[in-house]
Design a protein around this motif. Structure first.
Motif, PDB file in Angstrom:
ATOM      1  N   ILE A  57       5.979   0.742   2.270  1.00  0.00           N
ATOM      2  CA  ILE A  57       4.815  -0.032   2.708  1.00  0.00           C
ATOM      3  C   ILE A  57       3.596   0.881   2.830  1.00  0.00           C
ATOM      4  O   ILE A  57       2.488   0.536   2.404  1.00  0.00           O
ATOM      5  CB  ILE A  57       5.108  -0.733   4.068  1.00  0.00           C
ATOM      6  N   GLU A  58       3.808   2.063   3.375  1.00  0.00           N
ATOM      7  CA  GLU A  58       2.699   3.021   3.517  1.00  0.00           C
ATOM      8  C   GLU A  58       2.152   3.429   2.154  1.00  0.00           C
ATOM      9  O   GLU A  58       0.933   3.511   1.966  1.00  0.00           O
ATOM     10  CB  GLU A  58       3.167   4.260   4.289  1.00  0.00           C
ATOM     11  N   ASN A  59       3.054   3.666   1.217  1.00  0.00           N
ATOM     12  CA  ASN A  59       2.615   4.021  -0.143  1.00  0.00           C
ATOM     13  C   ASN A  59       1.782   2.901  -0.745  1.00  0.00           C
ATOM     14  O   ASN A  59       0.739   3.145  -1.354  1.00  0.00           O
ATOM     15  CB  ASN A  59       3.824   4.292  -1.046  1.00  0.00           C
ATOM     16  N   ALA A  60       2.258   1.670  -0.553  1.00  0.00           N
ATOM     17  CA  ALA A  60       1.550   0.526  -1.123  1.00  0.00           C
ATOM     18  C   ALA A  60       0.162   0.386  -0.516  1.00  0.00           C
ATOM     19  O   ALA A  60      -0.783  -0.040  -1.183  1.00  0.00           O
ATOM     20  CB  ALA A  60       2.365  -0.745  -0.892  1.00  0.00           C
ATOM     21  N   MET A  61       0.038   0.746   0.753  1.00  0.00           N
ATOM     22  CA  MET A  61      -1.234   0.554   1.449  1.00  0.00           C
ATOM     23  C   MET A  61      -2.086   1.818   1.503  1.00  0.00           C
ATOM     24  O   MET A  61      -3.180   1.804   2.062  1.00  0.00           O
ATOM     25  CB  MET A  61      -0.971   0.046   2.869  1.00  0.00           C
ATOM     26  N   GLY A  62      -1.565   2.906   0.942  1.00  0.00           N
ATOM     27  CA  GLY A  62      -2.307   4.166   0.928  1.00  0.00           C
ATOM     28  C   GLY A  62      -2.456   4.797   2.297  1.00  0.00           C
ATOM     29  O   GLY A  62      -3.491   5.380   2.622  1.00  0.00           O
ATOM     30  N   ILE A  63      -1.403   4.677   3.115  1.00  0.00           N
ATOM     31  CA  ILE A  63      -1.452   5.254   4.470  1.00  0.00           C
ATOM     32  C   ILE A  63      -0.679   6.568   4.479  1.00  0.00           C
ATOM     33  O   ILE A  63       0.442   6.646   3.983  1.00  0.00           O
ATOM     34  CB  ILE A  63      -0.823   4.291   5.499  1.00  0.00           C
ATOM     35  N   GLU A  64      -1.293   7.604   5.031  1.00  0.00           N
ATOM     36  CA  GLU A  64      -0.608   8.884   5.160  1.00  0.00           C
ATOM     37  C   GLU A  64      -0.371   9.156   6.651  1.00  0.00           C
ATOM     38  O   GLU A  64      -1.327   9.372   7.400  1.00  0.00           O
ATOM     39  CB  GLU A  64      -1.464   9.994   4.523  1.00  0.00           C
ATOM     40  N   PRO A  65       0.881   9.115   7.099  1.00  0.00           N
ATOM     41  CA  PRO A  65       1.112   9.312   8.534  1.00  0.00           C
ATOM     42  C   PRO A  65       0.857  10.750   8.978  1.00  0.00           C
ATOM     43  O   PRO A  65       0.867  11.673   8.141  1.00  0.00           O
ATOM     44  CB  PRO A  65       2.580   8.940   8.716  1.00  0.00           C
TER      45      PRO A  65
END
Lengths: 255, 111
Positions: B79-87
């Protein structure tokens, strides 16, 4: 006291994730005590030599989704005195039942390039095919409800399985209501208790993983969800998740 | 040495349902080996389509009751990859801790 013969117990798995069986194994601190009282006759995940003659109690995990499974569950019923739907999958298919509203061919084609070896049908609870004697709700059921059921079996009394909503457990824990105080879309008011209000106690809304409580007012909760700002689709998703096949939740999620 | 066949209809002490058929020739060579998984499909990839992004982690954790954490973290990453989120590094560390804890719990149970 003269101990009666140990009760013979069997654990089976159908269309499910083995999480319920594992939860039983996770009764770590009292598991050895249980072994003194029960004879685990059949449990393929855990032991090698399994006795298939007959059983006093069968805990059946998983829904029924293939023709072979229908035959198997009928055989198990014949050889079992007390048959338990062990967890949400065995009760009504649980999460895998979300696909019951997708045409079977479409569901298969999305996953497998070649579907000629797939013999799958809509996933239903075991109660669709055989008579069940008790339901252990939850994904997975809480250890306390399992112990309650096993103890009751030993005492030959009816288990006290909770029918009230998660809200009652929140009140016991003095939790502030997530719906009224934070406008969160919590399924607690319609969901069967038994988890000890696990998620709401951590500030997360209940997702309904114990399925429908007894006689829930789903329409009232759906209307509250609407006021909070959920769309009709959001509401449908909420009710079609862990217990989308239950008649109570079908009222809001559709047939 | 005799010709031999080994048939296991339902493999014990593992999660999931599988069968094993082995036939061994007179000179001890494995002639045929079939590992058949008859675990019924549950079509996660199919029913996840149309669900909300914040449900995926929770639903995917039910792929396996033995290793839910691995599926949970992987779904979260997708989901993070799809939304371009880098934790943040802290989040990474916490997830790693959770994954290792799950390994330890699982292995302790088995031994």
């Amino acid at each position: 006291m003269i101990m009666a013969k140990k009760l013979r117990i069997a654990i089976f798995k159908f269309t499910g994730c083995a999480g319920c069986q594992l939860e039983l194994l996770h009764l770590e601190d009292i598991f050895l005590d249980l072994l003194e009282l029960f004879d685990i006759a059949y449990w393929v995940m855990v032991k090698r030599d399994n006795d298939e003659t007959e059983w006093d109690i069968s805990l059946v995990e998983g829904g029924i989704s293939t023709p072979e499974e229908i035959e198997e569950i009928k055989q198990i019923r014949k050889k079992t005195k007390f048959l338990v739907s062990f967890g949400d999958c065995a009760i009504g298919g649980c999460i895998p039942s979300i696909r019951n509203w997708i045409p079977q061919m479409e569901a298969e084609n999305r996953v497998y390039p070649d579907t000629s070896n797939i013999h799958s049908m809509k996933v239903l609870g075991i109660g669709e095919y055989v008579k069940t004697d008790a339901l252990l709700k939850g994904c997975p059921p809480h250890r306390e409800t399992m112990v309650e059921l096993l103890k009751s079996a030993l005492l030959k009394i009816r288990p006290r399985l909770r029918q009230h909503p998660v809200c009652v457990e929140c009140k016991f824990k003095d939790n502030a209501c997530l719906i009224t105080s934070k406008k969160m879309a919590c399924m607690g008011p319609v969901t069967s208790a038994g988890c000890g209000a696990l998620c709401p106690s951590l500030g997360r809304e209940c997702e309904g993983c114990f399925g429908a409580m007894s006689n829930p007012n789903t329409a009232a909760l759906a209307s509250i969800f609407k006021d909070i700002g959920l769309s009709d689709e959001d509401i449908k998703r909420k009710f079609r998740k862990y217990a989308g096949m239950s008649p109570e939740f079908r009222r809001e999620a559709g047939n | 040495m005799k010709q031999k066949t080994i048939n296991v209809d339902y493999i014990a002490r593992v999660e999931g349902r599988g069968a094993l058929n082995i036939s061994i020739s007179k000179d001890g060579k494995v002639e045929d080996l079939r590992f058949r998984i008859y675990e019924p499909p549950r079509f996660f990839e199919s029913f996840l389509i149309g669900r909300k992004y914040d449900e995926v982690m929770e639903l995917a954790s039910r792929i396996c009751g033995i290793c839910p954490v691995a599926h949970q973290i992987t779904a979260l990453r997708a989901i993070e990859n799809a939304m371009g989120i880098e934790p943040s590094q802290q989040t990474w560390d916490l997830r790693k801790l959770m994954a290792i804890s799950a390994h330890i719990q699982s292995n302790v149970l088995k031994t």
